[in-house]
Design a protein around this motif. Structure first.
Motif, PDB file in Angstrom:
ATOM      1  N   UNK A 155     -21.591  -9.432  13.890  1.00  0.00           N
ATOM      2  CA  UNK A 155     -20.456  -8.741  13.448  1.00  0.00           C
ATOM      3  C   UNK A 155     -20.538  -7.324  14.299  1.00  0.00           C
ATOM      4  N   UNK A 156     -19.460  -7.069  14.580  1.00  0.00           N
ATOM      5  CA  UNK A 156     -18.892  -5.834  15.588  1.00  0.00           C
ATOM      6  C   UNK A 156     -17.942  -5.064  14.883  1.00  0.00           C
ATOM      7  N   UNK A 157     -18.522  -3.616  14.961  1.00  0.00           N
ATOM      8  CA  UNK A 157     -17.454  -2.480  14.348  1.00  0.00           C
ATOM      9  C   UNK A 157     -17.194  -1.633  15.600  1.00  0.00           C
ATOM     10  N   UNK A 158     -16.434  -0.803  15.416  1.00  0.00           N
ATOM     11  CA  UNK A 158     -15.887   0.438  16.365  1.00  0.00           C
ATOM     12  C   UNK A 158     -15.449   1.570  15.412  1.00  0.00           C
TER      13      UNK A 158
ATOM     14  N   UNK B 127     -20.554  -1.603   4.921  1.00  0.00           N
ATOM     15  CA  UNK B 127     -21.584  -2.367   3.712  1.00  0.00           C
ATOM     16  C   UNK B 127     -22.729  -3.070   4.649  1.00  0.00           C
ATOM     17  N   UNK B 128     -22.240  -3.650   5.604  1.00  0.00           N
ATOM     18  CA  UNK B 128     -23.533  -4.411   6.456  1.00  0.00           C
ATOM     19  C   UNK B 128     -24.357  -3.683   7.011  1.00  0.00           C
ATOM     20  N   UNK B 129     -25.687  -4.353   6.980  1.00  0.00           N
ATOM     21  CA  UNK B 129     -26.914  -3.496   8.000  1.00  0.00           C
ATOM     22  C   UNK B 129     -27.245  -4.279   9.060  1.00  0.00           C
ATOM     23  N   UNK B 130     -26.398  -5.483   9.143  1.00  0.00           N
ATOM     24  CA  UNK B 130     -26.734  -6.290  10.309  1.00  0.00           C
ATOM     25  C   UNK B 130     -25.435  -6.122  11.481  1.00  0.00           C
TER      26      UNK B 130
ATOM     27  N   UNK C 123     -12.647   1.791  29.641  1.00  0.00           N
ATOM     28  CA  UNK C 123     -12.366   0.545  30.159  1.00  0.00           C
ATOM     29  C   UNK C 123     -13.015  -0.289  29.430  1.00  0.00           C
ATOM     30  N   UNK C 124     -12.267  -1.646  29.056  1.00  0.00           N
ATOM     31  CA  UNK C 124     -12.596  -2.595  28.186  1.00  0.00           C
ATOM     32  C   UNK C 124     -13.982  -3.136  28.704  1.00  0.00           C
ATOM     33  N   UNK C 125     -14.177  -3.140  30.044  1.00  0.00           N
ATOM     34  CA  UNK C 125     -15.556  -3.680  30.716  1.00  0.00           C
ATOM     35  C   UNK C 125     -16.672  -2.869  30.091  1.00  0.00           C
ATOM     36  N   UNK C 126     -16.387  -1.431  29.862  1.00  0.00           N
ATOM     37  CA  UNK C 126     -17.644  -0.577  29.391  1.00  0.00           C
ATOM     38  C   UNK C 126     -17.654  -0.993  27.958  1.00  0.00           C
ATOM     39  N   UNK C 127     -16.802  -0.968  27.247  1.00  0.00           N
ATOM     40  CA  UNK C 127     -16.806  -1.690  25.835  1.00  0.00           C
ATOM     41  C   UNK C 127     -17.618  -2.853  25.833  1.00  0.00           C
ATOM     42  N   UNK C 128     -17.320  -3.931  26.461  1.00  0.00           N
ATOM     43  CA  UNK C 128     -17.829  -5.074  26.462  1.00  0.00           C
ATOM     44  C   UNK C 128     -19.455  -4.848  26.630  1.00  0.00           C
ATOM     45  N   UNK C 129     -19.785  -4.157  27.750  1.00  0.00           N
ATOM     46  CA  UNK C 129     -21.102  -4.134  28.309  1.00  0.00           C
ATOM     47  C   UNK C 129     -21.967  -3.345  27.300  1.00  0.00           C
ATOM     48  N   UNK C 130     -21.474  -2.356  26.588  1.00  0.00           N
ATOM     49  CA  UNK C 130     -22.022  -1.601  25.471  1.00  0.00           C
ATOM     50  C   UNK C 130     -22.455  -2.636  24.352  1.00  0.00           C
ATOM     51  N   UNK C 131     -21.434  -3.311  24.054  1.00  0.00           N
ATOM     52  CA  UNK C 131     -22.076  -4.438  23.016  1.00  0.00           C
ATOM     53  C   UNK C 131     -22.991  -5.268  23.562  1.00  0.00           C
ATOM     54  N   UNK C 132     -22.838  -5.899  24.714  1.00  0.00           N
ATOM     55  CA  UNK C 132     -23.837  -6.672  24.967  1.00  0.00           C
ATOM     56  C   UNK C 132     -25.420  -6.036  25.399  1.00  0.00           C
ATOM     57  N   UNK C 133     -25.413  -4.996  25.964  1.00  0.00           N
ATOM     58  CA  UNK C 133     -26.704  -4.089  26.033  1.00  0.00           C
ATOM     59  C   UNK C 133     -27.433  -3.737  24.822  1.00  0.00           C
ATOM     60  N   UNK C 134     -26.485  -3.279  23.766  1.00  0.00           N
ATOM     61  CA  UNK C 134     -26.890  -2.714  22.458  1.00  0.00           C
ATOM     62  C   UNK C 134     -27.572  -3.898  21.710  1.00  0.00           C
ATOM     63  N   UNK C 135     -26.733  -5.322  21.818  1.00  0.00           N
ATOM     64  CA  UNK C 135     -27.407  -6.461  21.169  1.00  0.00           C
ATOM     65  C   UNK C 135     -28.850  -6.706  21.792  1.00  0.00           C
TER      66      UNK C 135
ATOM     67  N   UNK D 288     -18.034   4.924  24.555  1.00  0.00           N
ATOM     68  CA  UNK D 288     -18.752   4.665  23.503  1.00  0.00           C
ATOM     69  C   UNK D 288     -20.583   4.676  23.592  1.00  0.00           C
ATOM     70  N   UNK D 289     -20.968   5.071  22.400  1.00  0.00           N
ATOM     71  CA  UNK D 289     -22.564   4.824  22.377  1.00  0.00           C
ATOM     72  C   UNK D 289     -22.631   4.046  21.182  1.00  0.00           C
ATOM     73  N   UNK D 290     -22.931   2.854  21.601  1.00  0.00           N
ATOM     74  CA  UNK D 290     -23.220   1.578  20.858  1.00  0.00           C
ATOM     75  C   UNK D 290     -24.482   1.249  20.402  1.00  0.00           C
ATOM     76  N   UNK D 291     -24.797   0.676  19.213  1.00  0.00           N
ATOM     77  CA  UNK D 291     -25.914   0.448  18.558  1.00  0.00           C
ATOM     78  C   UNK D 291     -26.193  -0.526  17.661  1.00  0.00           C
ATOM     79  N   UNK D 292     -27.207  -0.983  17.232  1.00  0.00           N
ATOM     80  CA  UNK D 292     -27.701  -2.006  16.660  1.00  0.00           C
ATOM     81  C   UNK D 292     -27.466  -1.361  14.924  1.00  0.00           C
ATOM     82  N   UNK D 293     -26.505  -1.973  14.204  1.00  0.00           N
ATOM     83  CA  UNK D 293     -26.210  -1.095  12.896  1.00  0.00           C
ATOM     84  C   UNK D 293     -27.260  -0.727  12.010  1.00  0.00           C
ATOM     85  N   UNK D 294     -28.393  -1.416  11.954  1.00  0.00           N
ATOM     86  CA  UNK D 294     -29.739  -0.953  11.120  1.00  0.00           C
ATOM     87  C   UNK D 294     -30.121  -0.059  11.649  1.00  0.00           C
TER      88      UNK D 294
END
Length: 224
Positions: free
Chosen positions: A2-5, A95-98, A112-124, A162-168
């Motif tokens: 699940x992804x949030x912004x 509410x989620x932790x994952x 850039x949307x490419x930056x957003x995409x890479x941020x999610x991929x790398x954070x995962x 963005x600074x993107x992280x695993x939610x937990x």
């Protein structure tokens, strides 16, 4: 996952000297915040968007959404007295932790949307992803005495969102007491002893802070 912004614009934003906070100023055909939210919506319509603004601005923001026929779905959360508190309030609304969460400045509408995409991929993969750009100018370190010394600019980066992280992990990081050492979300994360991962940002991804920034932002919008 699940992804949030989490789009943060919890401050008063009065440095521009405008009659309203900078996040509500129009560039092109709509307010800055709407450009930012639309950018994340365009990247992934299934992304859960959370907008953090001052609670006193809720009615004004809703009236702007009606005025501009802005219908991008998002959850409104009241900001705090500091950016740390605003981000924490936004994280507490999830509410989620994952999952994954991209934390982004509301007045950076040109990511850039490419930056957003890479941020999610790398954070995962690594737990975090911090957008940065290289310095173009020479830099010097200035001492309290007024003396200065050359610094190798290749050893430094300018930090964006963005600074993107695993939610937990980022939720756990924000359980600590606020500190002046926390200049952004990455420093809160690092406080746990975790290393952050850097990804390339994009130079157009400016944080609109000054009148000159606003003029440049209008130029960027006019190019699209």
């Amino acid at each position: 996952m699940k992804r949030y912004a989490l789009i943060v614009a919890g401050g008063s934003g009065t440095r521009l000297g405008a009659p309203i906070a900078k996040q509500y100023l129009p560039i092109g055909n709509r307010p800055i915040l709407m450009h930012t939210l639309a950018k994340f919506r365009g990247f992934d319509p299934s992304l859960s968007l959370i907008l953090v603004i001052p609670g006193a601005d809720f009615d004004y923001w809703k009236s702007l959404c009606q005025q501009y026929n802005f219908d991008v779905p998002h959850l409104l959360v009241a900001g705090g007295q500091s950016r740390f508190q605003s981000v924490k309030n936004g994280l507490d609304a999830i509410a989620d932790t994952e999952g994954l969460v991209a934390i982004h400045d509301g007045v950076r509408p040109f990511v850039d949307t490419g930056v957003i995409q890479q941020s999610f991929q790398t954070a995962q993969l690594t737990g975090s992803a911090i957008a940065v750009v290289e310095l173009k100018d020479s830099i010097r370190k200035v001492a309290a005495s007024g003396s200065s010394a050359f610094q190798n600019r290749n050893e430094f980066r300018l930090v964006q969102t963005p600074q993107t992280f695993q939610l937990k992990k980022i939720k756990k990081a924000f359980e600590v007491e606020e500190s002046f050492a926390f200049t952004d979300d990455a420093t809160v994360y690092e406080h746990q002893g975790w290393q952050v991962s850097l990804i390339p940002g994009n130079l157009e991804n400016i944080k609109i802070t000054t009148r000159e920034d606003l003029e440049y932002a209008a130029y960027l919008v006019s190019k699209k």
